[in-house]
Scaffold this active site. Structure first.
Site, PDB file in Angstrom:
ATOM      1  CE  LYS A 118      -0.291  -4.681   3.112  1.00 54.88           C
ATOM      2  NZ  LYS A 118      -0.783  -6.008   2.631  1.00 54.88           N
TER       3      LYS A 118
ATOM      4  CB  THR B  54      -0.903  -0.003   1.265  1.00 55.24           C
ATOM      5  OG1 THR B  54      -1.412   1.307   1.484  1.00 55.24           O
ATOM      6  CG2 THR B  54      -0.141  -0.402   2.521  1.00 55.24           C
TER       7      THR B  54
ATOM      8  CD  GLU C  91      -3.217   3.463   4.443  1.00 56.72           C
ATOM      9  OE1 GLU C  91      -3.056   3.457   5.667  1.00 56.72           O
ATOM     10  OE2 GLU C  91      -4.315   3.263   3.902  1.00 56.72           O
TER      11      GLU C  91
ATOM     12  CE1 TYR D   4      -3.276  -2.635   5.983  1.00 61.74           C
ATOM     13  CE2 TYR D   4      -3.164  -0.272   5.537  1.00 61.74           C
ATOM     14  CZ  TYR D   4      -3.267  -1.572   5.086  1.00 61.74           C
ATOM     15  OH  TYR D   4      -3.358  -1.825   3.730  1.00 61.74           O
TER      16      TYR D   4
HETATM   17  P1  NAD Z   1     -10.203  -6.774   2.725  1.00 57.06           P
HETATM   18  O1  NAD Z   1     -10.098  -6.427   4.162  1.00 57.06           O
HETATM   19  O2  NAD Z   1     -11.454  -6.487   1.976  1.00 57.06           O
HETATM   20  O3  NAD Z   1      -9.884  -8.323   2.496  1.00 57.06           O
HETATM   21  C1  NAD Z   1      -8.861  -9.004   3.139  1.00 57.06           C
HETATM   22  C2  NAD Z   1      -9.095 -10.491   2.925  1.00 57.06           C
HETATM   23  O4  NAD Z   1      -8.033 -11.213   3.563  1.00 57.06           O
HETATM   24  C3  NAD Z   1     -10.400 -11.006   3.533  1.00 57.06           C
HETATM   25  O5  NAD Z   1     -11.080 -11.832   2.635  1.00 57.06           O
HETATM   26  C4  NAD Z   1      -9.936 -11.806   4.758  1.00 57.06           C
HETATM   27  O6  NAD Z   1     -10.808 -12.854   5.107  1.00 57.06           O
HETATM   28  C5  NAD Z   1      -8.585 -12.305   4.281  1.00 57.06           C
HETATM   29  N1  NAD Z   1      -7.679 -12.641   5.384  1.00 57.06           N
HETATM   30  C6  NAD Z   1      -7.395 -11.878   6.481  1.00 57.06           C
HETATM   31  N2  NAD Z   1      -6.539 -12.525   7.286  1.00 57.06           N
HETATM   32  C7  NAD Z   1      -6.243 -13.711   6.666  1.00 57.06           C
HETATM   33  C8  NAD Z   1      -5.396 -14.792   6.987  1.00 57.06           C
HETATM   34  N3  NAD Z   1      -4.672 -14.814   8.121  1.00 57.06           N
HETATM   35  N4  NAD Z   1      -5.326 -15.839   6.128  1.00 57.06           N
HETATM   36  C9  NAD Z   1      -6.059 -15.840   4.992  1.00 57.06           C
HETATM   37  N5  NAD Z   1      -6.890 -14.846   4.644  1.00 57.06           N
HETATM   38  C10 NAD Z   1      -6.978 -13.790   5.464  1.00 57.06           C
HETATM   39  O7  NAD Z   1      -8.949  -6.050   2.060  1.00 57.06           O
HETATM   40  P2  NAD Z   1      -8.732  -5.399   0.635  1.00 57.06           P
HETATM   41  O8  NAD Z   1      -9.151  -3.991   0.693  1.00 57.06           O
HETATM   42  O9  NAD Z   1      -9.280  -6.302  -0.417  1.00 57.06           O
HETATM   43  O10 NAD Z   1      -7.141  -5.414   0.578  1.00 57.06           O
HETATM   44  C11 NAD Z   1      -6.435  -6.485  -0.031  1.00 57.06           C
HETATM   45  C12 NAD Z   1      -4.947  -6.184   0.024  1.00 57.06           C
HETATM   46  O11 NAD Z   1      -4.669  -4.948  -0.630  1.00 57.06           O
HETATM   47  C13 NAD Z   1      -4.404  -6.028   1.442  1.00 57.06           C
HETATM   48  O12 NAD Z   1      -3.145  -6.643   1.515  1.00 57.06           O
HETATM   49  C14 NAD Z   1      -4.274  -4.521   1.632  1.00 57.06           C
HETATM   50  O13 NAD Z   1      -3.235  -4.209   2.544  1.00 57.06           O
HETATM   51  C15 NAD Z   1      -3.949  -4.077   0.226  1.00 57.06           C
HETATM   52  N6  NAD Z   1      -4.357  -2.696  -0.120  1.00 57.06           N
HETATM   53  C16 NAD Z   1      -5.664  -2.300   0.004  1.00 57.06           C
HETATM   54  C17 NAD Z   1      -6.049  -1.011  -0.377  1.00 57.06           C
HETATM   55  C18 NAD Z   1      -7.490  -0.555  -0.300  1.00 57.06           C
HETATM   56  O14 NAD Z   1      -7.753   0.621  -0.573  1.00 57.06           O
HETATM   57  N7  NAD Z   1      -8.439  -1.400   0.037  1.00 57.06           N
HETATM   58  C19 NAD Z   1      -5.084  -0.112  -0.860  1.00 57.06           C
HETATM   59  C20 NAD Z   1      -3.749  -0.547  -0.968  1.00 57.06           C
HETATM   60  C21 NAD Z   1      -3.412  -1.846  -0.606  1.00 57.06           C
HETATM   61  P1  TYD Z   2     -10.164   4.680   4.938  1.00 54.64           P
HETATM   62  O1  TYD Z   2     -11.215   4.298   3.945  1.00 54.64           O
HETATM   63  O2  TYD Z   2     -10.195   4.080   6.284  1.00 54.64           O
HETATM   64  O3  TYD Z   2      -8.768   4.426   4.212  1.00 54.64           O
HETATM   65  P2  TYD Z   2      -7.255   4.817   4.701  1.00 54.64           P
HETATM   66  O4  TYD Z   2      -7.292   5.338   6.067  1.00 54.64           O
HETATM   67  O5  TYD Z   2      -6.603   3.483   4.633  1.00 54.64           O
HETATM   68  O6  TYD Z   2      -6.762   5.807   3.696  1.00 54.64           O
HETATM   69  O7  TYD Z   2     -10.191   6.267   5.115  1.00 54.64           O
HETATM   70  C1  TYD Z   2     -10.010   7.153   4.020  1.00 54.64           C
HETATM   71  C2  TYD Z   2     -10.000   8.550   4.571  1.00 54.64           C
HETATM   72  O8  TYD Z   2     -11.295   8.862   5.102  1.00 54.64           O
HETATM   73  C3  TYD Z   2      -9.033   8.749   5.727  1.00 54.64           C
HETATM   74  O9  TYD Z   2      -8.485  10.060   5.654  1.00 54.64           O
HETATM   75  C4  TYD Z   2      -9.912   8.640   6.965  1.00 54.64           C
HETATM   76  C5  TYD Z   2     -11.232   9.196   6.491  1.00 54.64           C
HETATM   77  N1  TYD Z   2     -12.439   8.628   7.139  1.00 54.64           N
HETATM   78  C6  TYD Z   2     -13.391   9.472   7.710  1.00 54.64           C
HETATM   79  O10 TYD Z   2     -13.261  10.709   7.696  1.00 54.64           O
HETATM   80  N2  TYD Z   2     -14.485   8.898   8.297  1.00 54.64           N
HETATM   81  C7  TYD Z   2     -14.676   7.554   8.350  1.00 54.64           C
HETATM   82  O11 TYD Z   2     -15.676   7.083   8.925  1.00 54.64           O
HETATM   83  C8  TYD Z   2     -13.700   6.690   7.733  1.00 54.64           C
HETATM   84  C9  TYD Z   2     -13.856   5.208   7.750  1.00 54.64           C
HETATM   85  C10 TYD Z   2     -12.598   7.286   7.125  1.00 54.64           C
END
Ligand code: NAD
Ligand code: TYD
Length: 334
Positions: free
Chosen positions: A153, A125, A127, A149
């Site tokens: 990562k 990420t 982040e 978090y």
């Molecule tokens: P999510 O929380 O929707 O899904 C995570 C999945 O991982 C779930 O299905 C959960 O059951 C599974 N999981 C958790 N712990 C596990 C374990 N110990 N063994 C097997 N499975 C497990 O997350 P997401 O938003 O789909 O993110 C997926 C990946 O992308 C993550 O690695 C996250 O760090 C990365 N990422 C997400 C974002 C975003 O905006 N969502 C941005 C950048 C990177």
């Molecule tokens: P989020 O979706 O949790 O992603 P990340 O913190 O991983 O970027 O949050 C996106 C932005 O929105 C972050 O600046 C926090 C803000 N936020 C709120 O203001 N209210 C909320 O209820 C949530 C979940 C996030």
């Protein structure tokens, strides 16, 4: 090609599985997921009988299970999406973040080394860089994560790269910005706000709402990961940004416009601890590889909002039980 996707029942993983099965008619996918609170097999219901797809329930931290899985299934590549992913939850309790995001990754790396996996993609990420007020981070910049978090990562990435350097394990890393789209668990900003508004509830904005994120449509991320899988250079890191920087308050207003709401639906709440002010990454490296985001933010946001409008059963089933307990801990009883 046979892919092991871990965490494929979550948001990005399930979108990626759909994308790959549709694009490559001869690829097989094994999806290993622990089905934590945010893992949801409903995300994959339409493909559960596809002969090229197999689901296995399990934890990436279960050494014997991972060893047997790699021995028996012999995947060519592993794409590790599995993680605990919500910053606010990591602030409440970091333990599972360390277990899955660091120790779990080490178990995957070790087994990949033993069974000579030909490509290991660690989904990371933006982040991990921490906040930047001006300019954009490049892949070579130092890591300075702010939350448990993002720290977990960052640790996972460093570990993965150490396996490349030490054992020549063919590791690649993607660092994407904030994703949005269908099947995102409604604790993250966009799905939380959209579903709250569809329920005529208020939306909780942290602090002044002027924090900036760079929004990336999940299909654009899937295409970028696909490219890194097939064309990425081993040992390299790729930033994947959406080229759509927006303040949270601006996102909120965009959603209001689509749903016919106004600022009376806003509730300003206490700021997140160590809240990163701005994320911004330079994606020129992956652009040189042949990727750029296809979706315009305004269009993809509409697609996303409409998806939540048309799939109320999906998120209504989620917004009960454990979800409510978490929501109340986070925002107080509503
Ligand atoms: P999510 O929380 O929707 O899904 C995570 C999945 O991982 C779930 O299905 C959960 O059951 C599974 N999981 C958790 N712990 C596990 C374990 N110990 N063994 C097997 N499975 C497990 O997350 P997401 O938003 O789909 O993110 C997926 C990946 O992308 C993550 O690695 C996250 O760090 C990365 N990422 C997400 C974002 C975003 O905006 N969502 C941005 C950048 C990177
Ligand atoms: P989020 O979706 O949790 O992603 P990340 O913190 O991983 O970027 O949050 C996106 C932005 O929105 C972050 O600046 C926090 C803000 N936020 C709120 O203001 N209210 C909320 O209820 C949530 C979940 C996030």
């Amino acid at each position: 090609m046979k892919l092991l996707i871990t965490g494929g029942a979550g948001f990005i993983g399930s979108n990626f599985i759909h994308y790959i099965l549709k694009k490559y008619k001869n690829y097989q996918i094994i999806n290993l997921d622990k089905l934590t609170y945010c893992g949801n097999l409903e995300n994959l219901k339409d493909i559960e009988k596809n002969p090229r797809y197999k689901f296995i329930k399990g934890d990436i931290g279960d050494k014997d299970l991972i060893d047997n899985l790699l021995k028996n299934e012999k995947p060519d590549a592993i794409i590790n999406f599995a993680a605990m992913t919500h910053v606010d939850r990591s602030i409440l309790d970091a333990e599972e973040f360390i277990k899955t995001n660091i120790l779990g990754v080490q178990i995957l790396l070790e087994a990949s080394r033993k069974y000579k996996i030909s490509r290991f993609i660690q989904i990371s990420t933006d982040e991990v860089y921490g906040s930047i007020l001006k300019g954009k981070f490049k892949e070579t910049d130092i890591l300075d994560p702010s939350s448990p978090y993002s720290a977990s990562k960052a640790a996972a990435e460093l570990l993965a790269l150490s396996y490349f350097k030490t054992y020549n394990l063919p590791v690649l890393i993607t660092r994407s910005s904030n994703n949005y789209g269908p099947f995102q668990y409604p604790e993250k900003l966009i799905p939380l706000f959209v579903t709250n508004l569809l329920e005529n509830k208020k939306v909780p904005i942290y602090g002044d709402g002027k924090q900036v994120r760079d929004w990336l449509y999940v299909l654009d991320n899937s295409m970028a990961i696909d490219l890194v899988l097939h064309k990425g250079k081993i040992g390299e890191i790729y930033n994947i940004g959406g080229n759509s920087e927006k303040e949270n308050i601006e996102i909120t207003k965009n959603i209001f416009k689509i749903l016919g709401k106004n600022k009376s639906s806003i509730e300003y709440v206490k700021d997140r601890l160590a809240h990163d002010r701005r994320y911004a990454i330079d994606s020129s490296k992956i652009k040189k590889l042949g990727w750029k985001p296809k979706y315009k933010f305004s269009e993809a946001l509409k697609i996303t909002v409409n998806w939540y409008k048309n799939n109320k059963n999906w998120w209504k089933r989620i917004k009960t039980g454990e979800y409510l307990k978490y929501y109340q801990t986070q925002y107080g009883k509503k």
